[in-house]
Design an enzyme around this catalytic site. Sequence first.
Site, short mmCIF file in Angstrom:
data_model
loop_
_atom_site.label_atom_id
_atom_site.label_comp_id
_atom_site.label_asym_id
_atom_site.label_seq_id
_atom_site.Cartn_x
_atom_site.Cartn_y
_atom_site.Cartn_z
N ASP A 308 0.86 -1.19 0.00
CA ASP A 308 0.00 0.00 0.00
C ASP A 308 0.89 1.23 0.00
O ASP A 308 2.04 1.20 0.42
CB ASP A 308 -0.95 -0.02 1.19
CG ASP A 308 -0.22 0.08 2.52
OD1 ASP A 308 0.99 -0.18 2.53
OD2 ASP A 308 -0.86 0.42 3.52
N ASN A 316 -4.55 13.10 -2.17
CA ASN A 316 -5.96 13.33 -2.50
C ASN A 316 -6.48 14.60 -1.85
O ASN A 316 -7.22 15.39 -2.47
CB ASN A 316 -6.81 12.14 -2.03
CG ASN A 316 -6.87 11.05 -3.08
OD1 ASN A 316 -6.67 11.30 -4.27
ND2 ASN A 316 -7.14 9.82 -2.65
N HIS A 321 -8.68 14.53 -6.20
CA HIS A 321 -8.77 13.14 -6.59
C HIS A 321 -8.20 12.88 -7.99
O HIS A 321 -7.72 11.78 -8.26
CB HIS A 321 -10.24 12.68 -6.55
CG HIS A 321 -10.78 12.56 -5.15
ND1 HIS A 321 -10.46 11.52 -4.31
CD2 HIS A 321 -11.60 13.39 -4.43
CE1 HIS A 321 -11.07 11.68 -3.14
NE2 HIS A 321 -11.77 12.83 -3.18
N ASP A 325 -5.70 9.90 -8.72
CA ASP A 325 -5.88 8.88 -9.76
C ASP A 325 -4.67 8.79 -10.67
O ASP A 325 -4.24 7.69 -11.06
CB ASP A 325 -7.14 9.19 -10.57
CG ASP A 325 -8.41 9.01 -9.75
OD1 ASP A 325 -8.34 8.39 -8.67
OD2 ASP A 325 -9.48 9.51 -10.18
N ASP A 351 -5.56 2.37 -2.41
CA ASP A 351 -4.13 2.54 -2.66
C ASP A 351 -3.37 1.26 -2.33
O ASP A 351 -2.20 1.29 -1.97
CB ASP A 351 -3.59 3.71 -1.82
CG ASP A 351 -3.74 3.45 -0.33
OD1 ASP A 351 -4.54 2.56 0.03
OD2 ASP A 351 -3.05 4.12 0.47
#
Length: 382
Positions: A308, A316, A321, A325, A351
């Site tokens: 992760d 974010n 966002h 992304d 993530d």
Amino acid sequence: MKNWSIKWRLLLLAFVPAVTILVLLVSYFTNSRIKDINLSLSERGSAIARQLAPASEYGLFTRNAESLQALADSAKKEADVSLVSISDSTGAVLASSGDKTLLRKSDEKPQGVALGVLDFPDMLYFSLPVYQTEAKPGEIPEQGGATAAMPQRGLVILGWVNVTLSKATTISRTDALLRISMFIAVIVLGATAVFALRLTRGITRPISYMVRAVEGIEAGELDVALTPSAGGELAVLAKGVNSMAASIKASREGLQEKVDRATVQLTYYATHDSLTGLVNRREFEDRLGQALIAARQNGSVHALCFMDLDHFKIVNDTCGHDAGDELLRQVASLLKYKIREGDTLARVGGDEFGLLLENCQLERALEVSHLLCETIRAFRFS
């Protein structure tokens, strides 16, 4: 029935009335004949019992077992007679001739009737009381004296005559009659079916060609074409079907290409993450399950890695966002090029990433893990 073809409706119209009449006639005559056969057996048993009863009066009165036995042996010679027994008023058997195992039937005497008849599946049982005829005081009734067919008030019962008739011959005759009836019915049904088919063929043949062509089109055989050999409305219908088949074929060829592309896309999206293009969680779990099965069966060694991204929430929250992304897409692309082609890299969470290294020893798996960590540490995202 409303979904039946014209051919079957016409056959039904021509065939059913004839079959119904045939079945009714055969059933009627067969049942009548079977009743006659059964009635004949019943009348014969009744006649034997009625003849034997008066002849047994003297022997019962004098308790002459020898004469009673002679009467029983004589009656036993009649056709289908399985057992003849003569018993006194207490039920004790004084004479019997035939199958002794049937004597138990003698215990079942119908009450309140002159001639009792019990119908069993394999036999008929007749029981008739023998009455003492009226005589003057001190007079012994003559042998073979008359006995009333029906019980008369005040007469004394000397005993019983019991006659058991086997149904074997009757059943055999009944079976033979049924076989003959079935044979005749089959022959007549076959002739009726041939006649009905010839009657309907001339009507349904042109329509059947049309039906087969339409069924072929429905099954996807678009090259099926009708030759408009018949005139009138059938020729118009044949041309219409040919034109429809050609149009459907052209449309189908164009649609099939679109369907193939859409199928490929749907299959891809069902197993891959739409953002990163990596394998999704569901597909990753399926592959992991297959790897576990292979490990149990073949003893192969695989490695599972879980990764992760630290502080991904900060990206974010601060950059939005869209930036998050884009970061995930770049990280996925970066990791994908650091593993083997046969390994599986998947996005299993927001993530979070999973990595399945198939046929990989632990030492090699640790090297790959360290390499991936170093790659992420060296990565700079703008």
